[in-house]
Design an enzyme around this catalytic site. Structure first.
Site, PDB file in Angstrom:
ATOM      1  N   GLY A  36     -33.480  -2.333  47.418  1.00 55.05           N
ATOM      2  CA  GLY A  36     -34.299  -1.751  46.358  1.00 55.05           C
ATOM      3  C   GLY A  36     -34.835  -2.828  45.442  1.00 55.05           C
ATOM      4  O   GLY A  36     -35.601  -2.574  44.516  1.00 55.05           O
TER       5      GLY A  36
ATOM      6  N   GLY B 280     -32.381 -15.444  39.121  1.00 55.86           N
ATOM      7  CA  GLY B 280     -32.149 -14.068  39.555  1.00 55.86           C
ATOM      8  C   GLY B 280     -32.572 -13.056  38.511  1.00 55.86           C
ATOM      9  O   GLY B 280     -32.685 -13.374  37.329  1.00 55.86           O
ATOM     10  N   VAL B 281     -32.783 -11.808  38.954  1.00 59.73           N
ATOM     11  CA  VAL B 281     -33.251 -10.791  38.012  1.00 59.73           C
ATOM     12  C   VAL B 281     -32.489  -9.477  38.127  1.00 59.73           C
ATOM     13  O   VAL B 281     -32.515  -8.658  37.218  1.00 59.73           O
ATOM     14  CB  VAL B 281     -34.777 -10.574  38.190  1.00 59.73           C
ATOM     15  CG1 VAL B 281     -35.096 -10.125  39.608  1.00 59.73           C
ATOM     16  CG2 VAL B 281     -35.336  -9.593  37.191  1.00 59.73           C
TER      17      VAL B 281
ATOM     18  N   GLU C 105     -29.459  -8.507  37.794  1.00 55.80           N
ATOM     19  CA  GLU C 105     -28.315  -8.163  36.952  1.00 55.80           C
ATOM     20  C   GLU C 105     -28.523  -8.465  35.473  1.00 55.80           C
ATOM     21  O   GLU C 105     -27.875  -7.856  34.617  1.00 55.80           O
ATOM     22  CB  GLU C 105     -27.075  -8.909  37.469  1.00 55.80           C
ATOM     23  CG  GLU C 105     -26.759  -8.512  38.897  1.00 55.80           C
ATOM     24  CD  GLU C 105     -25.634  -9.306  39.534  1.00 55.80           C
ATOM     25  OE1 GLU C 105     -24.685  -8.692  40.049  1.00 55.80           O
ATOM     26  OE2 GLU C 105     -25.702 -10.546  39.536  1.00 55.80           O
TER      27      GLU C 105
END
Ligand code: FES
Ligand code: FES
Lengths: 728, 166
Positions: free
Chosen positions: A466, A686-687, A689
């Site tokens: 997702g 990263g994105v 969390e």
């Protein structure tokens, strides 16, 4: 192309290429499949002669299975077999374990552990038989309450003398918090269809990290990895719960191997809650010591978490506390209690999801004591270098996030006093919190093939849970090869493809994106060699290759033959030498009901620095998801355990309250422009969390600002808010 | 003795325990309708029966004799997606996609309920016809959980699709 990244890559290659698709808010290439119900999830493959299996759990907190009476069900209609093989696993594997989780399943360690599988011709028959299977157990009393057992220190970081700093401080805060357990509650329950043929096993499963899962499954079954193929092109959400192989995939495989027929096993929602990873509850203490100006001289964060005996995972509550704020006198200590609840493991943003919000509440309390605007207090305490190990920070957007976020939200910079605004029976207030999440990358491989017709294929066993992997890998390849992403076929989720990083730890985009980037660099090199020009002299755009003095269609250059290259990315010293994290800031406005203590979040702004944005639409969606989780974390989500036998009381979606549509207001997301060459060769972090790391603290601070209730227990349910609300 | 799904008749199942959801997914082979909880708690299994949205996991297939069922496959195809499906794509109204068919079926029927004047908890004036405010959308879509947290985009998608209908 292989790269072990030992140095920052500040070439920003993707800014020099010509296609202009990197970062663009393109729609997801697999979107049409998803909105038409055509995307195939693990349980949905049409497999000839497939049997149905239902897992059988036992209602004891610990003990032994003495006997499983197969005859109690074998005569029931449609029942084919009862599988009670010793290789059945009792728990799910931890993320990146790469080896079998706890076996045998018949040694019971927590309430609701599955111990057998009933297999029948139809699901209804298997479900019925599973209810009737007679299992004899011997139960044993074990500790189930983390408050009632001794703890062991897992990790301590100590510099200077925190107690002294607290005693000397002009302003100090010393507070304790509790947070309850959380469930990932991905919408697709864990499912697997196993097929055993010619000594090889193919499993369609719902998993996040195929290369690790393959090793875990092979080890569980006593097979060689080469005998196992996993297929997971679409995964209905993971959030940590599908990092490791879990019971249904092992059970389905064993049943298929025993029976020589395909077997499907889908966990019930209750089984997912009862047997898959929980986020540990925590008990935390935060201490802040500051001088007159609110500059931190001391920083303390202690936490107690829990897990089953023998599990290596301890919720890393202090992870970002190590470096988020300054303070030369420091004490950080994590302790673990060994208790018998289901395995504690990664649930979206392990550590920060519960560790940042408490620090952010304490910072708010300090701001009030020192009479400083909470945003300003945070800005004053951004450390110059990593406070514990002295490493320099790579690109860090914390200050910018606080400033830009404040502006977008309409934050009024002033010292705060609660209960300033009331609308009818509702108190209105606002709050802020910083966001931080450590950066990680892991080894990843991907293959990119240019086809003779000038289109391309990207292949890796990476998953898209997702997160937008299909979109971003196509964009990286398109940017590098001068193609529109529509002309790139991204194939994921199959261990027949080169091994990617897996989805988890927010490392998927940077790791696999880098592997694709390297593969494309390899292809560009090959094209340049054909043209006998330097590869940095090539411009690839819209299917054409241009160089100083010429231009050719890509198809012409390929001359009827495909051309491929594999990219192999490995983290190296570059991530060791620097303190690398993604940062952000949250702003929330809430209304708190004076009479009921109910909190409604009215609006929220999040500003995030995640390195290079690979697709602005999917990155924003990841942030929206994280912020939505902040609302559940702050207000409603809690796993409730029976104090006597440790069973999970609220093991379904009616009783475990994830946010629903009406709980979520307008959310505003700002993606800050950033390149972090230390983080990855594509300058991305990263994105997935970050959006959950601290936001519940902004809501807590807004509740206080609204009604004067300082709540130290999450979730801040109406009873807790009401109890903390001043009486006038 | 049959259930009509997207205009095609399927004979009732032999096993009376079969839920409408399992019937749709297994016997009709239409796996676009999802199972998230099997207990009426998540909305992933939402389909439209005789014009009304229901959780198909809560209905036994044998009780749907003669009913007209519309599933996500009946609202559009890969070649010709429906308005609501296109709006969900345009607004990124999903991430993992697992709740999505249920959201789209639910939203489609919800707009009809609103047009028919059904009030909701978010309706301020019970005498007047309800209007499609964001709060109405949020309230009326709260039976469809999305753990990916795509709600903000789902609301935007529905608002957009409703505008096109109007
Ligand atoms: S599967 Fe029917 S409501 Fe969840
Ligand atoms: S898109 Fe994943 S649950 Fe809604």
């Amino acid at each position: 192309m292989h790269l072990k990244q030992d140095k920052p890559d500040n070439r920003n290659v993707l800014d020099t290429t010509a296609q202009g698709v990197i970062g663009a808010p393109l729609t997801r290439p697999e979107g049409l499949l998803k909105v038409t119900g055509t995307a195939t999830y693990a349980a949905e493959y049409e497999v000839e002669g497939c049997l149905e299996g239902v897992l059988v759990s036992v209602p004891i907190m610990s003990g032994e299975v003495l006997s499983i009476d197969e005859d109690s069900v074998l005569a029931m209609p449609g029942v084919v077999a009862v599988i009670s093989d010793e290789r059945l696993t009792g728990r799910a594997a931890q993320g990146t374990a790469g080896e079998a989780p706890f076996q045998p399943a018949q040694t019971v360690c927590y309430w609701g552990q599955p111990v057998a599988l009933v297999v029948a011709e139809t699901f209804e028959q298997a479900r019925d038989a599973a209810k009737h299977l007679v299992i004899e157990t011997r139960a044993q009393d074990v500790p189930v309450d983390p408050e009632k057992v001794d703890t062991k220190v897992e990790e301590t970081t100590r510099t200077g003398d925190l107690a002294h700093a607290m005693a000397e401080a002009a302003h100090s805060v010393d507070v304790e918090f509790t947070t309850e357990g959380h469930a990932s509650a991905a919408m697709e329950p864990h499912a697997a269809i196993a097929q055993w043929q010619d000594d090889s096993l193919t499993v369609h499963a719902s998993l996040q990290m195929l290369k690790f899962n393959r090793a875990e499954l092979a080890d569980s079954l006593g097979l060689k990895e080469e005998q196992v193929r996993l297929v997971s092109p679409y995964v209905g959400g993971g959030f940590g719960s599908k990092l490791g192989i879990s019971q249904e995939a092992v059970a389905a495989s064993l049943a298929a191997m025993h029976l020589g027929r395909p077997v499907r096993v889908v966990m019930s929602r209750q089984q997912v809650f009862q047997t898959i990873m929980r986020r540990s509850e925590t008990h935390q203490r935060v201490r802040l010591a500051a001088d007159n100006e609110g500059r931190l001289t001391g920083f303390g964060h202690e936490a107690r978490v829990s897990n089953l005996p023998g599990e290596s995972f301890a919720e890393p509550v202090l992870q970002s506390s190590q470096f988020l704020y300054a303070g030369e006198n420091r004490l950080l200590q994590l302790e673990i209690a060994r208790i018998h609840r289901m395995t504690a493991g990664s649930v979206r943003a392990p550590g920060e999801a519960v560790g940042v919000q408490t620090v952010e509440q304490a910072m708010d309390m300090l701001a009030e004591k020192a009479g400083i605007d909470p945003v300003e207090l945070r800005l004053r305490n951004i450390p110059e270098k990593h406070p514990a190990n002295g490493k320099p920070f790579s690109s860090r957007k914390l200050a910018e996030a606080l400033r830009e976020g404040a502006k977008a939200f309409g934050w009024e910079p002033r010292p705060r006093k609660p209960r300033h605004t009331r609308e009818g029976e509702w108190w209105i207030g606002t709050g802020v919190a910083s966001a931080a999440r450590v950066h990680a990358v892991v080894e990843a491989k991907a293959r990119v093939t240019l086809r003779p017709d000038g289109t391309a294929v990207v292949e890796t066993d990476m998953t898209d849970i997702g997160t937008g992997t299909y979109a971003i890998l196509g964009q990286v390849a398109g940017e590098m090869l001068g193609l529109m992403p529509d002309d790139i076929d991204v194939r994921l989720g199959d261990t027949d493809f080169p091994a990617g990083s897996g989805s988890g730890g927010s490392w998927g985009a940077a790791s696999c994106g880098s592997a694709v980037f390297l593969a494309c660099e390899g292809l560009r090199k090959k094209l340049a060699e054909r043209l006998k020009v330097a590869d940095d002299g090539l411009t690839l755009k819209d299917g054409f290759v241009r160089w100083d003095g010429g231009e050719k269609a890509l198809t012409e250059l390929l001359d009827g033959k495909p051309l491929d290259a594999t990219g192999h990315f490995e983290p190296g010293d570059s991530t060791e030498d620097m303190a690398i994290s993604s940062y952000g800031a949250f702003f929330a406005e809430v209304a708190v009901n004076h009479w009921t203590g109910e909190t409604r979040v009215r609006r929220m702004t999040g500003a995030f620095g995640i390195g290079r944005v690979l697709n602005a639409r999917t990155a924003r969606s990841q942030c929206l998801g994280g912020m939505t989780w902040c609302i559940g974390n702050a207000l409603t989500e809690t796993l409730l355990f029976d104090p006597n036998d440790g069973h999970l009381v609220n093991c379904d979606l009616a009783e475990y309250h994830v946010p629903v549509n009406r709980d979520v207001p307008d959310l505003d997301v700002l993606l800050l422009e950033e390149r972090d060459g230390s983080a990855s060769p594509i300058q991305a972090k990263g994105v997935g969390e970050l959006g959950l790391c601290g936001g519940a603290g902004a809501i807590a601070n807004a509740i206080y600002d609204a009604c004067g209730a300082r709540v130290f227990a999450y979730p801040m349910a109406p009873n807790r808010v009401l109890a903390a609300m001043p009486q006038n | 003795m049959a259930i009509s799904i997207n205009g095609q008749d399927y004979p009732l199942p032999a096993d009376p325990r079969t839920s409408l959801l399992d019937f749709i997914r297994r016997e009709a082979g239409l796996t676009g309708t999802k199972k998230g909880c099997d207990h009426g708690q998540c909305g992933a299994c939402t389909v439209i029966v005789n014009g009304i949205r229901i959780n198909s996991c809560l209905s036994l297939a044998v009780t749907n004799d003669g009913d007209e069922v519309t599933t996500i496959e009946g609202l559009g195809t890969m070649a010709a997606p429906g308005t609501m499906q296109e709006a969900f794509m345009a607004h990124d109204g999903f991430q993992c996609g697992y709740c999505t068919p249920g959201q789209i079926c639910s939203a489609t029927a919800m707009l009809q309920e609103l047009a028919a004047g059904w009030p909701s908890d978010a309706t301020a004036d019970l005498e007047a016809a309800p209007t499609l405010t964001d709060e109405e959308i949020r309230e009326r879509m709260s039976g469809n959980l999305c753990r990916c947290g795509a709600y903000a985009n789902i609301v935007a998608a529905i608002r957009d699709a409703a505008g096109e209908h109007a």
